[in-house]
Design a protein around this motif. Structure first.
Motif, PDB file in Angstrom:
ATOM      1  N   ARG A  70      42.963  37.366  45.403  1.00 47.14           N
ATOM      2  CA  ARG A  70      42.083  37.796  46.491  1.00 47.14           C
ATOM      3  C   ARG A  70      40.626  37.347  46.343  1.00 47.14           C
ATOM      4  NH1 ARG A  70      41.952  43.999  48.706  1.00 47.14           N
ATOM      5  NH2 ARG A  70      40.469  43.693  50.409  1.00 47.14           N
ATOM      6  N   TYR A  71      40.099  37.433  45.116  1.00 47.00           N
ATOM      7  CA  TYR A  71      38.681  37.169  44.934  1.00 47.00           C
ATOM      8  C   TYR A  71      38.351  35.726  44.534  1.00 47.00           C
ATOM      9  CZ  TYR A  71      38.669  42.156  45.396  1.00 47.00           C
ATOM     10  OH  TYR A  71      38.847  43.411  45.872  1.00 47.00           O
ATOM     11  N   ARG A 118      36.937  40.594  40.934  1.00 45.11           N
ATOM     12  CA  ARG A 118      36.142  41.088  42.054  1.00 45.11           C
ATOM     13  C   ARG A 118      34.635  40.888  41.896  1.00 45.11           C
ATOM     14  NH1 ARG A 118      36.963  47.144  44.551  1.00 45.11           N
ATOM     15  NH2 ARG A 118      35.458  46.983  46.246  1.00 45.11           N
ATOM     16  N   TYR A 119      34.120  41.164  40.684  1.00 39.27           N
ATOM     17  CA  TYR A 119      32.682  41.143  40.504  1.00 39.27           C
ATOM     18  C   TYR A 119      32.125  39.804  39.988  1.00 39.27           C
ATOM     19  CZ  TYR A 119      33.455  46.007  41.375  1.00 39.27           C
ATOM     20  OH  TYR A 119      33.824  47.175  41.960  1.00 39.27           O
ATOM     21  N   TYR A 133      48.107  39.175  42.934  1.00 38.46           N
ATOM     22  CA  TYR A 133      46.816  38.583  42.653  1.00 38.46           C
ATOM     23  C   TYR A 133      46.874  37.151  42.105  1.00 38.46           C
ATOM     24  CZ  TYR A 133      45.619  43.300  43.719  1.00 38.46           C
ATOM     25  OH  TYR A 133      45.484  44.481  44.359  1.00 38.46           O
ATOM     26  N   ARG A 186      44.730  41.989  38.841  1.00 38.96           N
ATOM     27  CA  ARG A 186      43.787  42.039  39.945  1.00 38.96           C
ATOM     28  C   ARG A 186      42.411  41.472  39.613  1.00 38.96           C
ATOM     29  NH1 ARG A 186      42.561  47.481  43.431  1.00 38.96           N
ATOM     30  NH2 ARG A 186      41.062  46.587  44.873  1.00 38.96           N
TER      31      ARG A 186
END
Length: 509
Positions: A67-68, A74-75, A481, A487
């Protein structure tokens, strides 16, 4: 002779029934969608791609990083959410910034060596505690139940057995292995529930994959040797804590009220008298006779409330003062031996009662209608005929055939309502006029030997099901992911939530 629709083919005038085709409603051997591939017209089903809905071997996000789109998740930082090796608070002393923790005092929250109540005797100010007895609440060396055997009066306790509640040396489950009957317990493994010597997270460092725990620092959450408040005295910046006094909140060795006698400042307590609240040995009313100050009580008379031996009305005859009671007459309320109406004949004053006639209300020996024939004045009754209401020996409809005047009944045909030996639809094939029933096809509703979707692979037209991939929904052997690290997309790090799937790999969480 053909009945209602005037045709040997019934309502629709065709040997093929309603739709006039041997293929039924849709006029095609392939049913509704006219294709051997069913609704979507493709061997790949709805999305027309061997990769399913998203058309990519990487699934929804089209990237091997999920996803990222970053190996850091994510970060996008190896330090996780807060971007600092010290975690959320960015200090080696953590949230409170003090080596004394939240309250900044070596004495804790209340800043006193005596704790919350500022006394070496604690809350109740007695070496015997709350109940002021060396025996505690119940004043007995045996406690609440006054027995050396406790509540149940038995050396075996509640259940009266040396084996306890279940009467077995093995307890509730009657086995030396307990509830699950195994030397390995519930999960039947020497490693417990998760089947690993490292427990749930499969790592010697536990959930967060670090020897420093959740926050990745030897100083814990706040990253400081002084904790949250960054001071050796903690939150209040004083060795005496919140109130800045060795005596605690009230600044007195006597506590809240500043007196050795407590709240009221008197050895006699709240009312300042050895006689208590009312200051008299006679209590509240100050009289040996109590509230009313008389040996006779409230009304001060040996006769009670009304002061008379005759009670409330002061008469031997009671309330009305007469031996005849309320109305003062031997005849009672109406003063007559004849009662309310003063007549031997009662209310209407006649031996004939209310209507004053030996014949009653209507004054006739024939009653209400004054005729020996009653209401209608005829020996034939209401309709005045020996044939009754309709005046005919054939009754209401005047025919030996009844209402419809035909030996065939309502529809006048030996075939009944629809006028055909084939019934309502005028066909030996019934409603749909086909030996194949409603849909006119040997394959039923969808006109295909493969059913609704027209494919041997079912709804999605693919041997891989809905998503058209042997890897399932996300089109990757790494799950949702697209990374073996889950993830967040990396294995471990400091602070925040920057850890890979809590010790797992695969689909993430």
């Amino acid at each position: 002779m053909y009945g209602r629709y005037g045709s040997s083919y019934g309502r629709y005038g065709s040997s093929y029934g309603r739709y006039g085709s041997s293929y039924g409603r849709y006029g095609s051997s392939y049913g509704r969608y006219g294709s051997s591939y069913g609704r979507y017209g493709s061997s790949y089903g709805r999305y027309g791609s061997p990769y399913g809905r998203y058309g990519s071997p990487y699934g929804r996000y089209g990237s091997p990083y999920g996803r990222y789109g970053s190996p850091y998740g994510r970060y996008g930082s190896p330090y996780g959410r807060y971007g600092s090796p010290y975690g959320r608070y960015g200090s080696s002393y953590g949230r409170y910034g003090s080596s004394y923790g939240r309250y900044g005092s070596s004495y804790g929250r209340y800043g006193s060596p005596y704790g919350r109540y500022g006394s070496s005797y604690g809350r109740y100010g007695s070496s015997y505690g709350r109940y002021g007895s060396s025996y505690g609440r119940y004043g007995s060396s045996y406690g609440r139940y006054g027995s050396s055997y406790g509540r149940y009066g038995s050396s075996y306790g509640r259940y009266g057995s040396s084996y306890g509640r279940y009467g077995s040396p093995y307890g509730r489950y009657g086995s030396s292995y307990g509830r699950y009957g195994s030397s390995y317990g519930r999960y039947g493994s020497s490693y417990g529930r998760y089947g690993s010597p490292y427990g749930r997270y499969g790592s010697p460092y536990g959930r967060y994959g670090s020897s420093y725990g959740r926050y990745g620092s030897s100083y814990g959450r706040y990253g400081s040797s002084y904790g949250r408040y960054g001071s050796p005295y903690g939150r209040y910046g004083s060795p005496y804590g919140r109130y800045g006094s060795p005596y605690g909140r009230y600044g007195s060795p006597y506590g809240r009220y500043g007196s050795p006698y407590g709240r009221y400042g008197s050895p006699y307590g709240r009312y300042g008298s050895s006689y208590g609240r009312y200051g008299s040995s006679y209590g509240r009313y100050g009289s040996p006779y109590g509230r009313y100050g008389s040996p006779y009580g409230r009304y001060g008379s040996s006769y009670g409330r009304y002061g008379s031996p005759y009670g409330r009305y002061g008469s031997p005859y009671g309330r009305y003062g007469s031996s005849y009671g309320r109305y003062g007459s031997p005849y009672g309320r109406y003063g007559s031996s004849y009662g309310r109406y003063g007549s031997p004949y009662g209310r209407y004053g006649s031996s004939y009662g209310r209507y004053g006639s030996p014949y009653g209300r209507y004054g006739s020996s024939y009653g209400r209608y004054g005729s020996p024939y009653g209401r209608y004045g005829s020996s034939y009754g209401r309709y005045g005929s020996s044939y009754g209401r309709y005046g005919s020996s054939y009754g209401r409809y005047g025919s030996s055939y009844g209402r419809y005047g035909s030996s065939y009944g309502r529809y006048g045909s030996p075939y009944g309502r629809y006028g055909s030996s084939y019934g309502r639809y005028g066909s030996s094939y019934g409603r749909y006029g086909s030996s194949y029933g409603r849909y006119g096809s040997p394959y039923g509703r969808y006109g295909s030997p493969y059913g609704r979707y027209g494919s041997s692979y079912g709804r999605y037209g693919s041997p891989y099901g809905r998503y058209g991939s042997s890897y399932g929904r996300y089109g990757s052997s790494y799950g949702r992911y697209g990374s073996s690290y889950g993830r967040v997309g990396y294995r471990s790090g400091y602070g925040g939530v920057g850890y890979a799937v809590e010790g797992y790999s695969g689909k993430g969480y």
